[in-house]
Design a protein around this motif. Sequence first.
Motif, mmCIF file in Angstrom:
data_model
loop_
_atom_site.group_PDB
_atom_site.id
_atom_site.type_symbol
_atom_site.label_atom_id
_atom_site.label_comp_id
_atom_site.label_asym_id
_atom_site.label_seq_id
_atom_site.Cartn_x
_atom_site.Cartn_y
_atom_site.Cartn_z
ATOM 1 N N ALA A 14 -24.846 10.708 16.221
ATOM 2 C CA ALA A 14 -23.488 11.219 16.449
ATOM 3 C C ALA A 14 -22.613 10.954 15.243
ATOM 4 C CB ALA A 14 -22.902 10.553 17.676
ATOM 5 N N VAL A 21 -20.888 17.904 10.733
ATOM 6 C CA VAL A 21 -20.639 19.019 11.627
ATOM 7 C C VAL A 21 -19.592 19.958 11.024
ATOM 8 C CG1 VAL A 21 -18.702 18.269 13.038
ATOM 9 C CG2 VAL A 21 -20.666 19.329 14.110
ATOM 10 N N THR A 37 -14.664 27.996 30.378
ATOM 11 C CA THR A 37 -15.208 27.327 31.568
ATOM 12 C C THR A 37 -14.049 26.631 32.274
ATOM 13 O OG1 THR A 37 -15.612 25.263 30.386
ATOM 14 C CG2 THR A 37 -17.393 26.856 30.386
ATOM 15 N N GLU A 74 -15.090 28.912 18.049
ATOM 16 C CA GLU A 74 -14.492 28.404 19.270
ATOM 17 C C GLU A 74 -15.028 27.026 19.582
ATOM 18 O OE1 GLU A 74 -15.069 31.234 22.366
ATOM 19 O OE2 GLU A 74 -13.500 32.555 21.618
ATOM 20 N N GLU A 76 -15.097 24.651 22.914
ATOM 21 C CA GLU A 76 -14.807 24.766 24.337
ATOM 22 C C GLU A 76 -14.131 23.509 24.874
ATOM 23 O OE1 GLU A 76 -15.149 27.316 26.289
ATOM 24 O OE2 GLU A 76 -14.622 26.233 28.112
ATOM 25 N N GLU A 86 -11.167 15.936 21.590
ATOM 26 C CA GLU A 86 -12.500 15.900 20.980
ATOM 27 C C GLU A 86 -12.665 17.075 20.006
ATOM 28 O OE1 GLU A 86 -15.627 15.694 23.971
ATOM 29 O OE2 GLU A 86 -16.908 16.832 22.630
ATOM 30 N N VAL B 295 -19.846 9.224 29.140
ATOM 31 C CA VAL B 295 -18.765 9.561 28.206
ATOM 32 C C VAL B 295 -19.309 10.009 26.854
ATOM 33 C CG1 VAL B 295 -16.707 8.709 27.052
ATOM 34 C CG2 VAL B 295 -17.238 7.939 29.356
ATOM 35 N N PRO B 298 -22.298 13.463 26.531
ATOM 36 C CA PRO B 298 -21.843 14.857 26.435
ATOM 37 C C PRO B 298 -21.301 15.206 25.054
ATOM 38 C CG PRO B 298 -21.000 13.847 28.422
ATOM 39 C CD PRO B 298 -21.651 12.759 27.641
ATOM 40 N N VAL B 299 -20.616 14.250 24.440
ATOM 41 C CA VAL B 299 -20.059 14.509 23.104
ATOM 42 C C VAL B 299 -21.199 14.713 22.114
ATOM 43 C CG1 VAL B 299 -18.612 13.589 21.282
ATOM 44 C CG2 VAL B 299 -18.033 13.148 23.659
ATOM 45 N N VAL B 300 -22.205 13.849 22.217
ATOM 46 C CA VAL B 300 -23.344 13.963 21.306
ATOM 47 C C VAL B 300 -24.071 15.288 21.538
ATOM 48 C CG1 VAL B 300 -25.535 12.922 20.664
ATOM 49 C CG2 VAL B 300 -23.591 11.476 21.191
ATOM 50 N N ASN B 302 -22.851 17.987 22.609
ATOM 51 C CA ASN B 302 -22.024 19.090 22.131
ATOM 52 C C ASN B 302 -22.206 19.377 20.655
ATOM 53 O OD1 ASN B 302 -20.619 20.431 24.044
ATOM 54 N ND2 ASN B 302 -18.945 18.968 24.137
ATOM 55 N N ILE B 303 -22.462 18.318 19.880
ATOM 56 C CA ILE B 303 -22.542 18.560 18.441
ATOM 57 C C ILE B 303 -23.981 18.767 17.988
ATOM 58 C CG2 ILE B 303 -20.384 17.414 17.859
ATOM 59 C CD1 ILE B 303 -21.956 14.983 17.104
ATOM 60 N N GLU B 306 -25.086 22.369 16.511
ATOM 61 C CA GLU B 306 -24.576 22.662 15.183
ATOM 62 C C GLU B 306 -25.309 21.845 14.133
ATOM 63 O OE1 GLU B 306 -20.843 23.651 14.383
ATOM 64 O OE2 GLU B 306 -20.084 23.734 16.432
ATOM 65 N N LEU B 307 -25.666 20.627 14.563
ATOM 66 C CA LEU B 307 -26.365 19.721 13.671
ATOM 67 C C LEU B 307 -27.674 20.320 13.219
ATOM 68 C CD1 LEU B 307 -25.234 17.020 12.955
ATOM 69 C CD2 LEU B 307 -26.834 15.967 14.539
ATOM 70 N N SER B 314 -19.781 28.115 21.915
ATOM 71 C CA SER B 314 -19.309 26.808 22.386
ATOM 72 C C SER B 314 -19.304 26.729 23.911
ATOM 73 C CB SER B 314 -17.913 26.570 21.832
ATOM 74 O OG SER B 314 -17.433 25.336 22.206
ATOM 75 N N ALA B 315 -18.943 27.849 24.557
ATOM 76 C CA ALA B 315 -18.891 27.830 26.016
ATOM 77 C C ALA B 315 -20.285 27.638 26.604
ATOM 78 C CB ALA B 315 -18.272 29.119 26.534
ATOM 79 N N GLU B 318 -21.254 24.134 26.468
ATOM 80 C CA GLU B 318 -20.573 23.392 27.530
ATOM 81 C C GLU B 318 -21.311 23.541 28.860
ATOM 82 O OE1 GLU B 318 -18.055 21.485 26.795
ATOM 83 O OE2 GLU B 318 -17.870 20.787 28.861
ATOM 84 N N HIS B 319 -21.724 24.762 29.147
ATOM 85 C CA HIS B 319 -22.480 24.983 30.388
ATOM 86 C C HIS B 319 -23.784 24.191 30.365
ATOM 87 C CE1 HIS B 319 -19.894 27.910 32.217
ATOM 88 N NE2 HIS B 319 -19.923 28.697 31.166
#
Lengths: 432, 358
Positions: A14, A21, A37, A74, A76, A86, B295, B298-300, B302-303, B306-307, B314-315, B318-319
Amino acid sequence: MNKFVKIAAATAIAMSGATAVMAQDEGLYIPNLSYRTGPFASTGIPLMNGQRDYVAMLNARDGGLNGVHLEFDECETGYSTEKGVECYEATKDQAIVTQPWSTGITLQVLPRTNVDEIPILAPGYGFSAMGDGSVFQWGFNMPSSYWDGASMILNEISGGDLSSLAGQKIAFLHLDHPYGKEPLPFLEAMAEANGFELLPIPVGLSEMQNQASQWLQIRRERPDYVVMWGWGAMNAGAISEAVKTGYPMDQFVGVWWSGHDADLAAVGADGTGYRSISWSAPQPDAPVMAAVREHVFEAGNSLASEEELNSVFYQRGLVISMILTEGIAAAQDHFGSATIDAAQLRWGLENVNITDERLAELGMSGMVAPFATSCSDHTGHSGGWMLRWDGDSFEVDSDHLSPDSETIRALEVSAAAEYAAANAPWPTASCE
Amino acid sequence: MLYRTAGQFKTSYKKDQALFPVRQDATLLALILGLAWIVFPFMASEFAFQTLLIPVLVYSLAALGLNILTGFAGQLSLGTGAFMGVGAYACYKMITIFPEMNLIVAVLLSGFFSSIVGVAFGLPSLRIKGFYLAIATLAAQFFLVWMFEKVGWLYNYSNTGAIQVPNIDMFGVAVAGPLASSVTKYYFVLFIVTVVTVVMINLTRGTQGRIWKATRDMDIAAELIGINLLKSKLTAFAVSSYVVGVSGALFVFLWRGAAEPNLFDISLSFRVLFIAIIGGLGSIMGNFLGAILIVALPVVLNILPELFGIEIASATVEHLNIMIIGSLIIFFLIIEPHGLARLWALIREKLIIWPFPH
């Protein structure tokens, strides 16, 4: 050690990832904190589609803006402030602008933009006080603020003479949230000055879909007008409840975020007469629409559906992206360079000048009223039109309306000063 | 091998009752603390501070508070979010009324306010148990959030109804507000979390912790061996709400920077409850593991796309994220219903006897 190794690995990934990123090779990176969403997705999607398609159209037709590719992206948020922050943190290193898309996220990000020096563009939302550009140097909410909206609604329902409202009762049905409370100071000031009775009726986030008690109160109090500041599921809830209680639709007026086609399509002809103030107006025959259709929609690069293209929100999305690209173009022009940074864009957004001629060039005549921003005025106060639901779609129902700029300006200055004092030390600029 | 306990003899009761009877545990903890105090602050980017390190610590602390009540004393609570709110608003009022106040003092004091509120709403626990108590604390949740919305004094009558953290200096360094750097905020949070965790570990190991556990396991039996249930349950509410209140103050002052009332909504209560349950009820370490899963993961996730240069909207990410986290929660609860802390305990036991399992 398993777990520990995993945790360490995840954290390491991370952290190293966080810096890598969003590594954009070239072009201007303009992220959008979207919400496709979550509970507000239905209203978010057409807006985000509009924003996305306008930039895609510029990229496809003109190869970007003055020769530089626009990197639209975008992130989300699902309308959650936590995710919003975030996204802000994830994009801010590369981005030249942040578009928070929620009053809650704006609230959290606004103080940081001063430190991070990145302009925050919140067209038609955010704080009304952001109009005072000398205090909110990095915040922009053109073309109209919520106080503008409230003022235009009062002007329209009073027929231009606010004193005619004396003795009348206006219910203010609003989301009990920073967004819904935003116009209260203005409405309260107006009620006191003009002798009408203001009846604030809050709708909690948990009761958006069931507003029986609020409408019972409206039925009991029999207000002359109901003014609504609703969003997401609250709009559909209020409109169907108004139909059910038989409240006269022509006395029911909403803000621009309460004028979503899909909400009214659900009640159809029963909603005829409902009005929504708007700083943008759908123009299905505008040249820009033809361009979007040709370069994006028919090329299969749009996420929008056919019926969405003519909706109020989709076309407002186009206008929002146009405001941003006009700001970029102004900065490019002034600094004589196609690639600009965040600070230069701030100058650009401060010097947006949208005239009738410019709108005609852009093929967007009638989609937004002309306005110009300046160092001290970050709102532009374009004014707008009243849109009326005719049972099938929203139509422009009034001449161009203007807000009471003088009253609003005084409020803006005092609210901005209050904000700056509460957040001292807050840097302010002297304009001129 | 790594966890071989051979040769570690305990020759006195004191040694046998030590916090770490196995030396490797102490080494591991020292390593984690070393990472948290020394390595992370140097490595982390602004993004990592704001979305991974600080939130994990704050949520861990909130879950720790809830765990005292639910995991150790056996009283189910759904009001955590609102108690966090009490801490945050108390801290906000103190800071705005006494701008000179030291932030550490303010944060630690704000816990007392939520402690008082917690005890008040804990009173019914003497007569009702289980789900019924959950409903009583649910009342606290709704009542308190309603109060944050309605009582203008709490948010200093600001137009938006939200509270905004001012710039706060401590010994000449900005520690909270927009001007504070993330490293400072991180160290501040880490300091408070470390101190509170150490106190809680010792509290739950000692007499008070045993009284709570006895109450949890069977309250009639506990009463028969001479435990005062009134005192036991109310101290659990007091201590739990105190920790939750402190975490709430940190939540707003050291992380979010601004808060509107609905931030302390029931979804926050559930989130903290999930962390406590998935981490492991009745454990201290579990809260941290749970917070990392709920916590930080999800952040990890999410990225990650792209990594690796994968182009996904992005949506969609998220799903996917929601689905992955959901299935992970189910997965972990199936393989170990008692939570991640128990999972770690099992792994540790296996490691101790490895390579000669029974």
